[in-house]
Structures are given as structure tokens and as C-alpha cells.
Scaffold this active site. Structure first.
Site, PDB file in Angstrom:
ATOM      1  N   CYS A 108      31.193  22.903  43.380  1.00 25.81           N
ATOM      2  CA  CYS A 108      32.136  23.950  43.766  1.00 25.81           C
ATOM      3  C   CYS A 108      32.890  24.371  42.507  1.00 25.81           C
ATOM      4  O   CYS A 108      33.504  23.523  41.841  1.00 25.81           O
ATOM      5  CB  CYS A 108      33.100  23.383  44.799  1.00 25.81           C
ATOM      6  SG  CYS A 108      34.434  24.502  45.266  1.00 25.81           S
ATOM      7  N   CYS A 150      30.354  30.940  42.150  1.00 26.98           N
ATOM      8  CA  CYS A 150      30.755  30.284  43.402  1.00 26.98           C
ATOM      9  C   CYS A 150      29.451  29.851  44.043  1.00 26.98           C
ATOM     10  O   CYS A 150      28.501  30.642  44.129  1.00 26.98           O
ATOM     11  CB  CYS A 150      31.494  31.259  44.312  1.00 26.98           C
ATOM     12  SG  CYS A 150      31.747  30.599  45.977  1.00 26.98           S
ATOM     13  N   ASP A 159      31.631  20.093  48.092  1.00 23.61           N
ATOM     14  CA  ASP A 159      32.056  21.499  48.031  1.00 23.61           C
ATOM     15  C   ASP A 159      33.078  21.693  49.152  1.00 23.61           C
ATOM     16  O   ASP A 159      33.220  20.835  50.034  1.00 23.61           O
ATOM     17  CB  ASP A 159      30.839  22.422  48.256  1.00 23.61           C
ATOM     18  CG  ASP A 159      31.211  23.902  48.266  1.00 23.61           C
ATOM     19  OD1 ASP A 159      32.040  24.308  47.435  1.00 23.61           O
ATOM     20  OD2 ASP A 159      30.684  24.655  49.108  1.00 23.61           O
ATOM     21  N   SER A 160      33.728  22.837  49.124  1.00 23.60           N
ATOM     22  CA  SER A 160      34.651  23.164  50.211  1.00 23.60           C
ATOM     23  C   SER A 160      33.898  23.385  51.519  1.00 23.60           C
ATOM     24  O   SER A 160      34.486  23.291  52.594  1.00 23.60           O
ATOM     25  CB  SER A 160      35.398  24.450  49.865  1.00 23.60           C
ATOM     26  OG  SER A 160      34.470  25.507  49.713  1.00 23.60           O
ATOM     27  N   GLU A 211      30.030  31.367  55.181  1.00 29.22           N
ATOM     28  CA  GLU A 211      30.477  30.354  56.156  1.00 29.22           C
ATOM     29  C   GLU A 211      30.269  30.861  57.590  1.00 29.22           C
ATOM     30  O   GLU A 211      29.972  30.094  58.484  1.00 29.22           O
ATOM     31  CB  GLU A 211      31.948  29.982  55.924  1.00 29.22           C
ATOM     32  CG  GLU A 211      32.202  29.181  54.639  1.00 29.22           C
ATOM     33  CD  GLU A 211      31.715  27.734  54.687  1.00 29.22           C
ATOM     34  OE1 GLU A 211      31.802  27.091  55.747  1.00 29.22           O
ATOM     35  OE2 GLU A 211      31.233  27.247  53.633  1.00 29.22           O
ATOM     36  N   HIS A 216      28.556  29.375  46.931  1.00 25.27           N
ATOM     37  CA  HIS A 216      28.150  30.075  48.149  1.00 25.27           C
ATOM     38  C   HIS A 216      27.307  31.324  47.838  1.00 25.27           C
ATOM     39  O   HIS A 216      26.562  31.800  48.686  1.00 25.27           O
ATOM     40  CB  HIS A 216      29.377  30.549  48.943  1.00 25.27           C
ATOM     41  CG  HIS A 216      30.081  29.486  49.714  1.00 25.27           C
ATOM     42  ND1 HIS A 216      30.798  28.474  49.118  1.00 25.27           N
ATOM     43  CD2 HIS A 216      30.183  29.277  51.057  1.00 25.27           C
ATOM     44  CE1 HIS A 216      31.325  27.707  50.055  1.00 25.27           C
ATOM     45  NE2 HIS A 216      30.970  28.169  51.246  1.00 25.27           N
ATOM     46  N   GLY A 263      39.187  28.862  47.819  1.00 26.14           N
ATOM     47  CA  GLY A 263      39.423  29.854  46.768  1.00 26.14           C
ATOM     48  C   GLY A 263      40.618  30.767  46.948  1.00 26.14           C
ATOM     49  O   GLY A 263      40.951  31.535  46.051  1.00 26.14           O
TER      50      GLY A 263
END
Ligand code: DGL
Length: 265
Positions: A74, A186, A11-12, A154, A188, A44
Site C-alpha cells: 500500500c 496506489c 494493504d488498506s 472496493e 488498487h 488515503g
């Protein structure tokens, strides 16, 4: 026939760990190598070309680790991954198709919202998948760009008045849409479930982890790539950012794993 090579997951940043968590539950005998490209997060709000280059770099690293399959944990990276088949023949599993299919089965009234990053919504991947189904002649879908939610996660600002404020303001427009299902498009966003459910209490939230894991199981079984039953599972986590910061960011991840290591791609 079994194959005990590891499975790559990336994932990012830390969002994909929500998918990893499900995978560890579904595959107790597998070795997982997770890469969070936290140095380059968020993906994104970047251009497709930038995202494709980042995705290529992480994939090359995972291929060097001799992985037998890659899960792109992701949505944004999944939208920018069609070029990867030129790099390898191993299965590359994205999150969008399994998650969209799962939502399709779950929703009764087909009023569904997709919450995702700006790049995912702009790619129209969910839209092209959902709107082409005949069953979706019924109901209305809503596609909402929520890249600002990624930063909340994050920066570890979940479960705060601040995060509730941002989520409430963004999702207020969905309150009277008679939604029964919301796709967390997403990885997250599962970490903001509480905030999302506070605004939309009567919806089912669809996270990418389970649908993607079930799809991975089918693929590995079919290709005889599952690890042997007597093998212990292992989880290795790498970040392109700071290892201590990532350890803080994923304190909620309750599965055994090796100490997080920093890598340079
Ligand atoms: N977790 C990623 C996804 O599922 C996106 C986060 C980002 O913008 O980097 O789309």
C-alpha cells in the site's frame, strides 16, 4: 540457510492483492499472510496520525504471526511507516522506492505521471524520490490525486461505463502531456488499467507488484531468509471487514489460497 516463516503483506483493502499476486508468482515456496484492513479502507483520505495508528495495528498482528518480513502493499501506508522500525528488526519493504526506481529505468522521455491517493501525493514521497535524481532534469512529472479510484475498486465497479467516466474525467488533463510512463502509485489502480489505458493509450503503466517483488527477493537472499525449495507455498488471507465481501472483491485473484478469515485488530 533457509527460513520457512511466513511473509506478511498488507494493504488498506483489496488493492494489495495485486501485489500479493505477483509475490506468489515470484516466490512459489513461501507462505504469505495477507491482511486487508477493509474495515478502515480507504486510508488515503485520512490524516497521517490515523494512518500511522492503523498501520501499527496491522503490523502488530503480523508480528504476532511470527512473520520474517513485511511487505507494505500500500503506497499510502508506506508513506506512513517510518515508525515501524521501532516495533521490529525484520525487513519492512515499502512499495514506493522500488516502483519509482523501476519507472525511472522504464521512461525514455522522463515525462511521468504518478496517480495515487490524496495522502500519498500530499506526502510528496514520490516527488522527493523522483525529483532528486539528476536524470530528471529532463521531462516533467505530474502528480495526480485520485482517491476516488479506490472506491471504484472496493465497490467492484471496475470495467463499467461509470468507472470509465470517473477515470476519463480525472485523467483528461494528462492527454496532451506527452507521457510515456504512468506510475500506478496506489495498489488498487492496477485493477483500473483498462480504463486508464483507454484515456492514455500510449503509456506504459507501472504497477507496484513486480518492482517490489524483485526488491524483496534481493533482501531475502541477502539476509538468507528465503524458504527452502522443497516447501509448498501457502496463501492465507485475513480481513478486518466481512470475509464473504472480500471473497467477492477478489474474485479476480486466481492463485490458490485458504478461505478468507475475519480478524479483529
Ligand atoms: N491501496 C492503497 C495504496 O496503495 C490505498 C487505498 C486507500 O486509500 O486506502 O495507496
Amino acid at each position: 540457510m533457509n527460513d520457512n516463516r511466513p511473509i506478511g503483506v498488507f494493504d488498506s483493502g483489496v488493492g494489495g492483492v495485486t501485489v500479493l499476486s505477483k509475490l506468489v508468482e515470484l516466490f512459489p515456496n513461501e507462505e504469505f499472510i495477507y491482511v486487508g484492513d477493509t474495515l478502515n479502507c480507504p486510508y488515503g483520505i485520512k490524516s497521517s496520525e490515523e494512518i500511522q495508528n492503523l498501520v501499527t495495528n496491522v503490523t502488530k498482528f503480523l508480528l504476532e504471526q511470527n512473520v520474517k518480513a513485511i511487505v507494505i502493499a500500500c503506497n499510502t501506508a508506506t508513506c506512513n511507516s517510518s515508525h515501524l522500525s521501532k516495533l521490529t528488526n525484520i525487513p519492512i519493504i515499502g512499495v514506493i522506492e522500488p516502483t519509482a526506481k523501476y519507472a525511472l529505468k522504464t521512461s525514455q522521455n522522463k515525462n511521468i505521471a504518478v496517480l495515487a491517493t490524496n495522502a500519498t501525493i500530499d506526502s510528496h514521497k514520490y516527488e522527493s524520490y523522483l525529483e532528486k535524481r539528476k536524470i530528471f532534469k529532463k521531462g516533467i512529472r505530474y502528480y495526480v490525486k485520485c482517491s476516488e479510484f479506490v472506491t471504484l475498486v472496493e465497490e467492484m465497479k471496475m470495467n463499467t461505463d461509470y468507472s470509465q467516466d470517473i477515470v476519463s474525467t480525472k485523467l483528461n488533463e494528462l492527454k496532451n502531456c506527452n507521457l510515456d510512463t504512468v506510475i500506478l502509485g496506489c495498489t488498487h489502480f492496477g485493477l483500473l488499467s483498462k480504463e486508464i489505458n483507454q484515456v492514455l493509450p500510449n503509456v506504459k503503466l507501472i504497477d507496484c507488484g513486480k518492482p517490489t517483488g524483485l526488491y524483496l527477493k534481493k533482501v531475502l537472499k541477502k539476509r538468507k531468509l528465503l524458504a527452502s525449495d522443497d516447501k509448498d507455498g501457502i496463501v492465507k488471507i485475513y480481513t478486518t471487514g466481512d470475509a464473504d465481501t472480500m471473497a467477492q472483491q477478489i474474485q479476480w485473484f486466481d492463485k490458490d489460497h485458504q478461505p478468507i478469515k475475519k480478524i479483529i485488530l
